[in-house]
Design an enzyme around this catalytic site. Sequence first.
Site, short mmCIF file in Angstrom:
data_model
loop_
_atom_site.label_atom_id
_atom_site.label_comp_id
_atom_site.label_asym_id
_atom_site.label_seq_id
_atom_site.Cartn_x
_atom_site.Cartn_y
_atom_site.Cartn_z
N ARG A 151 0.89 -1.25 0.00
CA ARG A 151 0.10 -0.07 0.08
C ARG A 151 0.73 1.06 0.17
O ARG A 151 1.95 1.19 0.31
CB ARG A 151 -1.00 0.05 1.31
CG ARG A 151 -1.88 -1.19 1.30
CD ARG A 151 -2.35 -1.28 2.71
NE ARG A 151 -3.60 -2.09 2.83
CZ ARG A 151 -3.31 -3.30 3.59
NH1 ARG A 151 -2.09 -3.41 3.91
NH2 ARG A 151 -4.15 -4.36 3.42
N LYS A 174 -2.09 -2.70 7.89
CA LYS A 174 -3.00 -2.10 8.68
C LYS A 174 -3.27 -3.13 9.91
O LYS A 174 -2.89 -4.32 10.11
CB LYS A 174 -4.37 -2.41 7.89
CG LYS A 174 -4.80 -1.78 6.88
CD LYS A 174 -5.86 -1.66 5.99
CE LYS A 174 -6.08 -0.90 4.87
NZ LYS A 174 -7.47 -0.89 4.13
N HIS A 242 -2.56 3.12 -6.26
CA HIS A 242 -3.31 1.74 -5.72
C HIS A 242 -3.40 0.88 -6.84
O HIS A 242 -3.47 -0.53 -6.36
CB HIS A 242 -4.62 2.23 -4.86
CG HIS A 242 -4.98 1.09 -4.03
ND1 HIS A 242 -4.07 0.71 -2.93
CD2 HIS A 242 -6.14 0.16 -3.84
CE1 HIS A 242 -4.87 -0.17 -1.98
NE2 HIS A 242 -5.71 -0.55 -2.88
N ARG A 245 -0.87 -1.90 -6.80
CA ARG A 245 -1.08 -3.15 -5.94
C ARG A 245 -2.13 -4.13 -6.41
O ARG A 245 -2.01 -5.25 -6.30
CB ARG A 245 -1.43 -2.39 -4.61
CG ARG A 245 -1.84 -3.47 -3.54
CD ARG A 245 -1.87 -2.77 -2.26
NE ARG A 245 -2.97 -3.69 -1.39
CZ ARG A 245 -2.62 -4.26 -0.43
NH1 ARG A 245 -1.28 -4.56 -0.19
NH2 ARG A 245 -3.57 -4.84 0.37
N HIS A 268 -4.14 -9.07 3.81
CA HIS A 268 -5.52 -8.93 4.13
C HIS A 268 -6.04 -9.68 5.26
O HIS A 268 -5.56 -10.76 5.61
CB HIS A 268 -6.30 -9.65 2.76
CG HIS A 268 -6.39 -8.62 1.39
ND1 HIS A 268 -6.55 -9.00 0.21
CD2 HIS A 268 -6.23 -7.27 1.32
CE1 HIS A 268 -6.70 -8.16 -0.64
NE2 HIS A 268 -6.34 -7.20 0.40
N TYR A 277 -9.87 -10.59 -6.46
CA TYR A 277 -8.92 -10.79 -7.39
C TYR A 277 -9.42 -11.82 -8.44
O TYR A 277 -8.98 -12.00 -9.76
CB TYR A 277 -7.84 -10.74 -7.15
CG TYR A 277 -7.20 -9.49 -6.53
CD1 TYR A 277 -6.97 -8.46 -7.50
CD2 TYR A 277 -7.27 -9.34 -5.14
CE1 TYR A 277 -6.58 -7.22 -6.67
CE2 TYR A 277 -6.93 -8.27 -4.48
CZ TYR A 277 -6.62 -7.07 -5.33
OH TYR A 277 -6.17 -5.94 -4.65
#
Length: 296
Positions: A151, A174, A242, A245, A268, A277
Amino acid sequence: MSAGALIEEWRAYLANNRRRSPHTVRAYASAAERLVAAAGLADWAAVARTEAQHLRSHLAARRAEGLGNASAARELSALKAFIAFARQQSGDPDPAPPRLRGPRIKKGLPRPVTPDEAINLADGVDSLAADDWIGARDRAVLLLMYGSGLRIAEALSLTGRDAVLGDVLQVTGKGGKQRVVPILPVTRAAVADYVRLCAWPISANAPLFRGAKGGPLSPGMVQKAMAQARRALGLPDTATPHALRHSFATHLLSAGADLRSLQELLGHASLGSTQIYTRVDAASLLENYRKAHPRG
């Protein structure tokens, strides 16, 4: 207790106890601040008494201000967490948040760029920059996003300790979650070029990527550089940082990577976030089929 004290305590809880990212802390604190101001809440007991109908009215007012479905869903999630925390603070035997379903969100497909476009964008930000070191910096950032699936915030969080890259890099994503990502030779060389050319000294505890005046590089500057390169190359507005990515994920999946491995590489929290995806890849296959098939 003042309204400001409520928000500060909530912010501290998110950052220190839940280890949420700075972006999440800001968003959740802002959502709570709006609710507290609109409803005139001044203590945890008052916040704890907020029910579903109160939230519904508050979000209806926010929607009237132009809040979209995705933003409304994020705000509702933040407010539910805030109210659950308030109920804990006030000793409520049932700390569960109000039951209220958020707006239905249609998930759009990420729009990846091709491998050639990704490299052309990285080269483009380099050639269009005002200074050699700034061009090398922007190229290195974009290649980290495309080559390693970072990211933009993860790339910009690297410090001088990461200046000499190996085959892999440990990044913090994250929620403070750490993962290991691969580093391509072209990315390693790009970062080394930037370090060699950088106009500012690289120190272990300082941000690796620096702005023109020596401070931390902001995401907005990377986005601006990529927009300039995108226009020069005639690429669509969807070719954002982005999107690099997304391209990393889509190209790996096309090459045979399994979803679990991709989930780990992207950082994730749930497999559901990674499964989108498969839709991207299916869309690409269908488009190629339509172009190639004689009856397409």
